[in-house]
Design a protein around this motif. Sequence first.
Motif, PDB file in Angstrom:
ATOM      1  N   TYR A  77       0.842  -1.196   0.000  1.00  0.00           N
ATOM      2  CA  TYR A  77       0.000   0.000   0.000  1.00  0.00           C
ATOM      3  C   TYR A  77       0.883   1.254   0.000  1.00  0.00           C
ATOM      4  CZ  TYR A  77      -3.024   3.749   1.546  1.00  0.00           C
ATOM      5  OH  TYR A  77      -3.679   4.947   1.640  1.00  0.00           O
ATOM      6  N   GLN A  78       1.990   1.223   0.739  1.00  0.00           N
ATOM      7  CA  GLN A  78       2.901   2.364   0.791  1.00  0.00           C
ATOM      8  C   GLN A  78       3.450   2.689  -0.596  1.00  0.00           C
ATOM      9  OE1 GLN A  78       3.407   4.560   3.239  1.00  0.00           O
ATOM     10  NE2 GLN A  78       1.794   3.383   4.239  1.00  0.00           N
ATOM     11  N   PHE A  79       3.722   1.653  -1.376  1.00  0.00           N
ATOM     12  CA  PHE A  79       4.193   1.862  -2.750  1.00  0.00           C
ATOM     13  C   PHE A  79       3.152   2.659  -3.544  1.00  0.00           C
ATOM     14  CE2 PHE A  79       4.276   0.666  -7.211  1.00  0.00           C
ATOM     15  CZ  PHE A  79       5.600   0.900  -7.545  1.00  0.00           C
ATOM     16  N   VAL A  80       1.912   2.193  -3.518  1.00  0.00           N
ATOM     17  CA  VAL A  80       0.831   2.872  -4.245  1.00  0.00           C
ATOM     18  C   VAL A  80       0.661   4.292  -3.709  1.00  0.00           C
ATOM     19  CG1 VAL A  80      -1.657   2.848  -4.748  1.00  0.00           C
ATOM     20  CG2 VAL A  80      -0.338   0.717  -4.840  1.00  0.00           C
ATOM     21  N   HIS A  81       0.667   4.439  -2.400  1.00  0.00           N
ATOM     22  CA  HIS A  81       0.506   5.759  -1.766  1.00  0.00           C
ATOM     23  C   HIS A  81       1.559   6.744  -2.279  1.00  0.00           C
ATOM     24  CE1 HIS A  81       0.494   8.898   1.275  1.00  0.00           C
ATOM     25  NE2 HIS A  81       1.752   8.591   1.549  1.00  0.00           N
ATOM     26  N   HIS A  82       2.822   6.343  -2.260  1.00  0.00           N
ATOM     27  CA  HIS A  82       3.897   7.261  -2.656  1.00  0.00           C
ATOM     28  C   HIS A  82       3.882   7.566  -4.151  1.00  0.00           C
ATOM     29  CE1 HIS A  82       5.793   7.779   1.203  1.00  0.00           C
ATOM     30  NE2 HIS A  82       5.688   6.477   1.417  1.00  0.00           N
ATOM     31  N   VAL A  83       3.520   6.573  -4.962  1.00  0.00           N
ATOM     32  CA  VAL A  83       3.438   6.825  -6.411  1.00  0.00           C
ATOM     33  C   VAL A  83       2.331   7.832  -6.699  1.00  0.00           C
ATOM     34  CG1 VAL A  83       2.874   5.817  -8.664  1.00  0.00           C
ATOM     35  CG2 VAL A  83       4.472   4.636  -7.131  1.00  0.00           C
ATOM     36  N   LEU A  84       1.146   7.617  -6.130  1.00  0.00           N
ATOM     37  CA  LEU A  84       0.017   8.519  -6.389  1.00  0.00           C
ATOM     38  C   LEU A  84       0.212   9.892  -5.745  1.00  0.00           C
ATOM     39  CD1 LEU A  84      -3.019   6.074  -5.975  1.00  0.00           C
ATOM     40  CD2 LEU A  84      -1.811   6.722  -8.074  1.00  0.00           C
ATOM     41  N   ASP A  85       0.873   9.923  -4.594  1.00  0.00           N
ATOM     42  CA  ASP A  85       1.133  11.187  -3.901  1.00  0.00           C
ATOM     43  C   ASP A  85       2.262  11.972  -4.574  1.00  0.00           C
ATOM     44  OD1 ASP A  85       0.090  12.638  -1.659  1.00  0.00           O
ATOM     45  OD2 ASP A  85       2.047  12.383  -0.691  1.00  0.00           O
ATOM     46  N   MET A  86       3.090  11.259  -5.351  1.00  0.00           N
ATOM     47  CA  MET A  86       4.206  11.850  -6.090  1.00  0.00           C
ATOM     48  C   MET A  86       5.172  12.597  -5.176  1.00  0.00           C
ATOM     49  SD  MET A  86       2.133  13.143  -9.512  1.00  0.00           S
ATOM     50  CE  MET A  86       3.586  13.719 -10.368  1.00  0.00           C
TER      51      MET A  86
END
Length: 166
Positions: A37-46
């Motif tokens: 989830y952290q991966f997705v969070h950081h990618v989308l949060d940029m």
Amino acid sequence: MHFTTTVRIAKSVLMAAMAFFFALVVFNNITDFQSNYQFVHHVLDMDTTFPGNKGMWRALHPAWTHLVFYLGIITYEALNMMLCWWAAAAMFRARNATPQVFTQTKVVGVVALTAGILLWLVAFLEVGAEWFLMWQSKIWNGQEAAFRMVTIEGILLIILLLPEDR
């Protein structure tokens, strides 16, 4: 054992290997939910892209959007896993069938591998890497893994599409 049967079994086993891969991916995403989830969070949060880049307007900051994306990816992977298992089982059961019957069983495999390629190509290489500029992140960059999966599934798709009858 006849050559055709051997090749059909090989195709079935390769499809089962892809199903097993997706089973492990889904298992990991569910049992270690927070890490991925952290991966997705950081990618989308940029938040780890180049400072001051002009694409920051694309960032999605609400946490609920990150959760929706992540749950969507897990659901897609789970459906793809089921398609791969279905294809592997159908192909194995039809290993001694007529060429026409065996070819029909490969349809689900073609759909499964195409769907897998689309997951890595669209979700990770296009949306993640290009739209959310994941390529700029040294920490949260899944391009290499996504390219590896596009390549593996593409090779398996080519193998599956090859005629096995001489």
